[in-house]
Design a protein around this motif. Structure first.
Motif, mmCIF file in Angstrom:
data_model
loop_
_atom_site.group_PDB
_atom_site.id
_atom_site.type_symbol
_atom_site.label_atom_id
_atom_site.label_comp_id
_atom_site.label_asym_id
_atom_site.label_seq_id
_atom_site.Cartn_x
_atom_site.Cartn_y
_atom_site.Cartn_z
ATOM 1 N N GLY A 147 -24.454 7.159 -10.214
ATOM 2 C CA GLY A 147 -25.645 7.343 -11.025
ATOM 3 C C GLY A 147 -25.526 8.610 -11.847
ATOM 4 N N PRO A 148 -26.469 8.862 -12.737
ATOM 5 C CA PRO A 148 -26.438 10.055 -13.571
ATOM 6 C C PRO A 148 -26.359 11.329 -12.737
ATOM 7 C CG PRO A 148 -28.220 8.599 -14.237
ATOM 8 C CD PRO A 148 -27.661 8.051 -12.968
ATOM 9 N N GLY A 149 -25.343 12.146 -13.001
ATOM 10 C CA GLY A 149 -25.172 13.407 -12.290
ATOM 11 C C GLY A 149 -24.662 13.269 -10.864
ATOM 12 N N GLN A 150 -24.468 12.071 -10.381
ATOM 13 C CA GLN A 150 -24.064 11.823 -9.002
ATOM 14 C C GLN A 150 -22.546 11.958 -8.845
ATOM 15 O OE1 GLN A 150 -24.772 7.826 -7.681
ATOM 16 N NE2 GLN A 150 -24.487 8.324 -5.535
ATOM 17 N N ALA A 151 -22.117 12.514 -7.721
ATOM 18 C CA ALA A 151 -20.702 12.582 -7.359
ATOM 19 C C ALA A 151 -20.470 11.634 -6.197
ATOM 20 C CB ALA A 151 -20.306 13.995 -6.983
ATOM 21 N N VAL A 152 -19.421 10.841 -6.263
ATOM 22 C CA VAL A 152 -19.088 9.914 -5.183
ATOM 23 C C VAL A 152 -17.624 10.105 -4.795
ATOM 24 C CG1 VAL A 152 -20.817 8.188 -5.796
ATOM 25 C CG2 VAL A 152 -18.559 8.050 -6.809
ATOM 26 N N GLU A 153 -17.340 9.858 -3.518
ATOM 27 C CA GLU A 153 -15.975 9.948 -3.005
ATOM 28 C C GLU A 153 -15.313 8.578 -3.123
ATOM 29 O OE1 GLU A 153 -14.468 12.677 -1.684
ATOM 30 O OE2 GLU A 153 -16.245 13.907 -1.984
ATOM 31 N N THR A 154 -14.031 8.576 -3.466
ATOM 32 C CA THR A 154 -13.264 7.335 -3.435
ATOM 33 C C THR A 154 -12.394 7.364 -2.190
ATOM 34 O OG1 THR A 154 -11.481 8.268 -4.759
ATOM 35 C CG2 THR A 154 -13.210 7.090 -5.943
ATOM 36 N N ASP A 155 -11.959 6.202 -1.754
ATOM 37 C CA ASP A 155 -11.106 6.097 -0.581
ATOM 38 C C ASP A 155 -10.035 5.061 -0.899
ATOM 39 O OD1 ASP A 155 -10.165 6.539 1.993
ATOM 40 O OD2 ASP A 155 -11.409 4.936 2.819
ATOM 41 N N ILE A 156 -8.841 5.535 -1.206
ATOM 42 C CA ILE A 156 -7.765 4.662 -1.641
ATOM 43 C C ILE A 156 -6.615 4.756 -0.651
ATOM 44 C CG2 ILE A 156 -6.166 4.134 -3.517
ATOM 45 C CD1 ILE A 156 -8.179 5.593 -5.382
ATOM 46 N N ALA A 157 -6.192 3.626 -0.106
ATOM 47 C CA ALA A 157 -5.062 3.583 0.825
ATOM 48 C C ALA A 157 -3.755 3.619 0.045
ATOM 49 C CB ALA A 157 -5.123 2.317 1.675
ATOM 50 N N ILE A 158 -2.835 4.429 0.532
ATOM 51 C CA ILE A 158 -1.487 4.478 -0.035
ATOM 52 C C ILE A 158 -0.554 3.989 1.056
ATOM 53 C CG2 ILE A 158 0.285 5.941 -1.062
ATOM 54 C CD1 ILE A 158 -2.070 7.865 -1.718
ATOM 55 N N THR A 159 -0.016 2.805 0.877
ATOM 56 C CA THR A 159 0.817 2.195 1.901
ATOM 57 C C THR A 159 2.262 2.680 1.797
ATOM 58 O OG1 THR A 159 1.407 0.308 0.529
ATOM 59 C CG2 THR A 159 -0.616 0.112 1.836
ATOM 60 N N PRO A 160 3.024 2.586 2.883
ATOM 61 C CA PRO A 160 4.440 2.961 2.816
ATOM 62 C C PRO A 160 5.201 2.166 1.754
ATOM 63 C CG PRO A 160 3.760 2.746 5.085
ATOM 64 C CD PRO A 160 2.623 2.247 4.245
ATOM 65 N N ARG A 161 4.751 0.953 1.469
ATOM 66 C CA ARG A 161 5.416 0.124 0.457
ATOM 67 C C ARG A 161 5.397 0.796 -0.917
ATOM 68 N NH1 ARG A 161 6.932 -5.347 0.707
ATOM 69 N NH2 ARG A 161 7.971 -5.796 -1.248
ATOM 70 N N SER A 162 4.431 1.690 -1.131
ATOM 71 C CA SER A 162 4.345 2.399 -2.408
ATOM 72 C C SER A 162 5.572 3.258 -2.686
ATOM 73 C CB SER A 162 3.113 3.293 -2.440
ATOM 74 O OG SER A 162 1.949 2.533 -2.344
ATOM 75 N N ALA A 163 6.295 3.649 -1.643
ATOM 76 C CA ALA A 163 7.474 4.503 -1.809
ATOM 77 C C ALA A 163 8.762 3.751 -1.493
ATOM 78 C CB ALA A 163 7.347 5.739 -0.944
ATOM 79 N N GLU A 164 8.741 2.440 -1.646
ATOM 80 C CA GLU A 164 9.939 1.641 -1.391
ATOM 81 C C GLU A 164 10.578 1.201 -2.698
ATOM 82 O OE1 GLU A 164 8.854 -1.573 1.171
ATOM 83 O OE2 GLU A 164 8.738 -0.285 2.933
ATOM 84 N N VAL A 165 11.885 1.046 -2.641
ATOM 85 C CA VAL A 165 12.643 0.524 -3.773
ATOM 86 C C VAL A 165 13.509 -0.630 -3.277
ATOM 87 C CG1 VAL A 165 12.685 2.704 -5.031
ATOM 88 C CG2 VAL A 165 14.533 2.169 -3.454
ATOM 89 N N TRP A 166 13.907 -1.476 -4.195
ATOM 90 C CA TRP A 166 14.759 -2.612 -3.836
ATOM 91 C C TRP A 166 16.218 -2.210 -3.998
ATOM 92 C CZ3 TRP A 166 14.077 -7.085 -1.461
ATOM 93 C CH2 TRP A 166 15.120 -8.001 -1.490
ATOM 94 N N ARG A 167 16.911 -2.144 -2.883
ATOM 95 C CA ARG A 167 18.357 -1.879 -2.861
ATOM 96 C C ARG A 167 18.952 -2.770 -1.787
ATOM 97 N NH1 ARG A 167 17.852 4.585 -3.147
ATOM 98 N NH2 ARG A 167 17.353 4.725 -5.345
ATOM 99 N N ASP A 168 19.231 -4.023 -2.178
ATOM 100 C CA ASP A 168 19.673 -5.042 -1.210
ATOM 101 C C ASP A 168 18.664 -5.170 -0.083
ATOM 102 O OD1 ASP A 168 22.015 -5.593 -2.642
ATOM 103 O OD2 ASP A 168 23.033 -3.892 -1.701
ATOM 104 N N GLY A 169 17.411 -5.155 -0.417
ATOM 105 C CA GLY A 169 16.289 -5.200 0.520
ATOM 106 C C GLY A 169 15.398 -4.001 0.255
ATOM 107 N N TRP A 170 14.148 -4.075 0.707
ATOM 108 C CA TRP A 170 13.218 -2.978 0.488
ATOM 109 C C TRP A 170 13.571 -1.788 1.372
ATOM 110 C CZ3 TRP A 170 10.409 -2.779 -3.618
ATOM 111 C CH2 TRP A 170 10.003 -3.960 -4.230
ATOM 112 N N ARG A 171 13.680 -0.616 0.758
ATOM 113 C CA ARG A 171 14.010 0.607 1.485
ATOM 114 C C ARG A 171 12.996 1.696 1.134
ATOM 115 N NH1 ARG A 171 19.568 0.180 3.204
ATOM 116 N NH2 ARG A 171 20.422 -1.697 2.272
ATOM 117 N N HIS A 172 12.489 2.329 2.193
ATOM 118 C CA HIS A 172 11.530 3.425 2.018
ATOM 119 C C HIS A 172 12.282 4.693 1.628
ATOM 120 C CE1 HIS A 172 7.878 5.713 2.698
ATOM 121 N NE2 HIS A 172 8.615 6.590 3.324
ATOM 122 N N ILE A 173 11.804 5.364 0.605
ATOM 123 C CA ILE A 173 12.417 6.612 0.151
ATOM 124 C C ILE A 173 11.484 7.765 0.501
ATOM 125 C CG2 ILE A 173 13.370 7.881 -1.806
ATOM 126 C CD1 ILE A 173 14.858 5.276 -1.204
#
Length: 124
Positions: free
Chosen positions: A71-97
């Motif tokens: 709302g006007p002037g209101q501050a709200v908190e967000t809550d966003i999950a960051i999964t381990p998959r967010s830091a994975e790359v494909w190198r002959d299969g998914w690998r966490h970096i």
């Protein structure tokens, strides 16, 4: 009708504990969003991960997002999950970096508004 855009403030990163029956941990981040306008506003908050050592990876990529309303002037908190998959790359299969990343919060890829450094631990 154009709605006022809330601004992003205070990027907070929280760690969650492993839940019973779950194999992967999730980190949570939540910037505080403040509506500086005079009408109710809505924002899609996007979190991007950017590796400090780029290598053959993209400059940054979307790690999570959430839609919030304030709302006007209101501050709200967000809550966003960051999964381990967010830091994975494909190198002959998914690998966490593991390593140091910059976590950026924005309302679009082109305009990061907040950032903080985070260290993602190696996953066995």
């Amino acid at each position: 009708m154009v709605r006022p855009r809330p601004g992003l403030h205070d990027l907070g990163v929280r760690r969650t504990r492993r839940l019973p029956g779950r194999r992967r941990r999730r980190a949570r981040a939540g910037p505080r969003v403040r509506n500086t306008g005079t009408r109710k506003g809505r924002e899609v908050v996007q979190l991007y991960l950017a590796p400090t050592e780029r290598g053959d990876r993209p400059h940054r990529w979307l790690a999570g997002f959430a839609s919030v309303e304030a709302g006007p002037g209101q501050a709200v908190e967000t809550d966003i999950a960051i999964t381990p998959r967010s830091a994975e790359v494909w190198r002959d299969g998914w690998r966490h970096i593991a390593g140091e990343y910059v976590l950026e919060a924005s309302h679009s890829y082109a305009e990061p508004r907040l950032s903080t450094r985070v260290v993602l631990q190696k996953i066995r």
